[in-house]
Design an enzyme around this catalytic site. Structure first.
Site, PDB file in Angstrom:
ATOM      1  N   GLY A   8     -47.811 -51.972 -47.640  1.00  0.00           N
ATOM      2  CA  GLY A   8     -49.194 -52.404 -47.559  1.00  0.00           C
ATOM      3  C   GLY A   8     -49.388 -53.700 -48.309  1.00  0.00           C
ATOM      4  N   HIS A   9     -50.599 -54.139 -48.320  1.00  0.00           N
ATOM      5  CA  HIS A   9     -50.952 -55.417 -48.923  1.00  0.00           C
ATOM      6  C   HIS A   9     -51.006 -55.313 -50.448  1.00  0.00           C
ATOM      7  CE1 HIS A   9     -52.162 -55.814 -44.747  1.00  0.00           C
ATOM      8  NE2 HIS A   9     -52.085 -57.134 -44.924  1.00  0.00           N
ATOM      9  N   GLY A  10     -50.396 -56.283 -51.118  1.00  0.00           N
ATOM     10  CA  GLY A  10     -50.408 -56.334 -52.578  1.00  0.00           C
ATOM     11  C   GLY A  10     -49.626 -55.193 -53.199  1.00  0.00           C
ATOM     12  N   ASP A  66     -50.815 -49.385 -44.721  1.00  0.00           N
ATOM     13  CA  ASP A  66     -52.232 -49.346 -45.071  1.00  0.00           C
ATOM     14  C   ASP A  66     -53.163 -49.573 -43.888  1.00  0.00           C
ATOM     15  OD1 ASP A  66     -51.531 -52.062 -44.899  1.00  0.00           O
ATOM     16  OD2 ASP A  66     -52.430 -52.608 -46.829  1.00  0.00           O
TER      17      ASP A  66
END
Length: 146
Positions: A8-10, A66
């Protein structure tokens, strides 16, 4: 056995893995692959490639990402298209990850995904709806006492 790659992001996948560890302890074959700002899809695909090297050949692989259609999803889709032992679910959260970790040794990948579809609707709860049920139950109890 199903190995799991969370992406997912980050720092989201790292935090999700750490949170699951607080509840279930350290899990084998659970890999967090973050996608950071400034990285492209090719970088993420290389991270996936490296993660897959650590997974035993006989394992099925579940990508938990995500966002449906986001870069982590799109990068994983290219691997899934080439390997029938892999699949993916989007919209991962802690209850879903815990469900996967509790069932992955007992179910085949397709069966696990079917369970997740049903379970995901139950993992989203609205507090006010539960409070209303309690309030109604309390009123019914008081009326029965009269």
């Amino acid at each position: 056995m199903i190995s799991v790659i969370i992406s997912g992001h980050g720092d989201f996948p790292i935090a999700l893995k750490e949170s699951s560890g607080m509840i279930f302890g350290e899990e084998n074959n659970l890999i967090a692959v973050p996608f950071f700002k400034g990285e492209g899809i090719q970088t993420l695909q290389e991270k996936y490639h490296q993660a897959l090297k650590d997974i035993p050949e006989e394992h099925e692989v579940l990508f938990l990402v995500d966002i449906f259609g986001g870069t982590p999803y799109n990068a994983a889709a290219s691997f899934i298209a080439e390997d029938q032992r892999m699949d993916m679910a989007a919209g991962v959260n802690l209850p879903i990850l815990l469900e996967v970790l509790s069932l992955r040794e007992h179910l085949a990948l397709k069966d696990l995904l079917n369970n997740l579809k049903a379970m995901s609707q139950q993992s989203f709860q609205v507090c006010s709806e539960h409070l209303e049920k309690v309030k109604t139950a309390n009123q019914d109890t008081r009326e029965d006492e009269l």
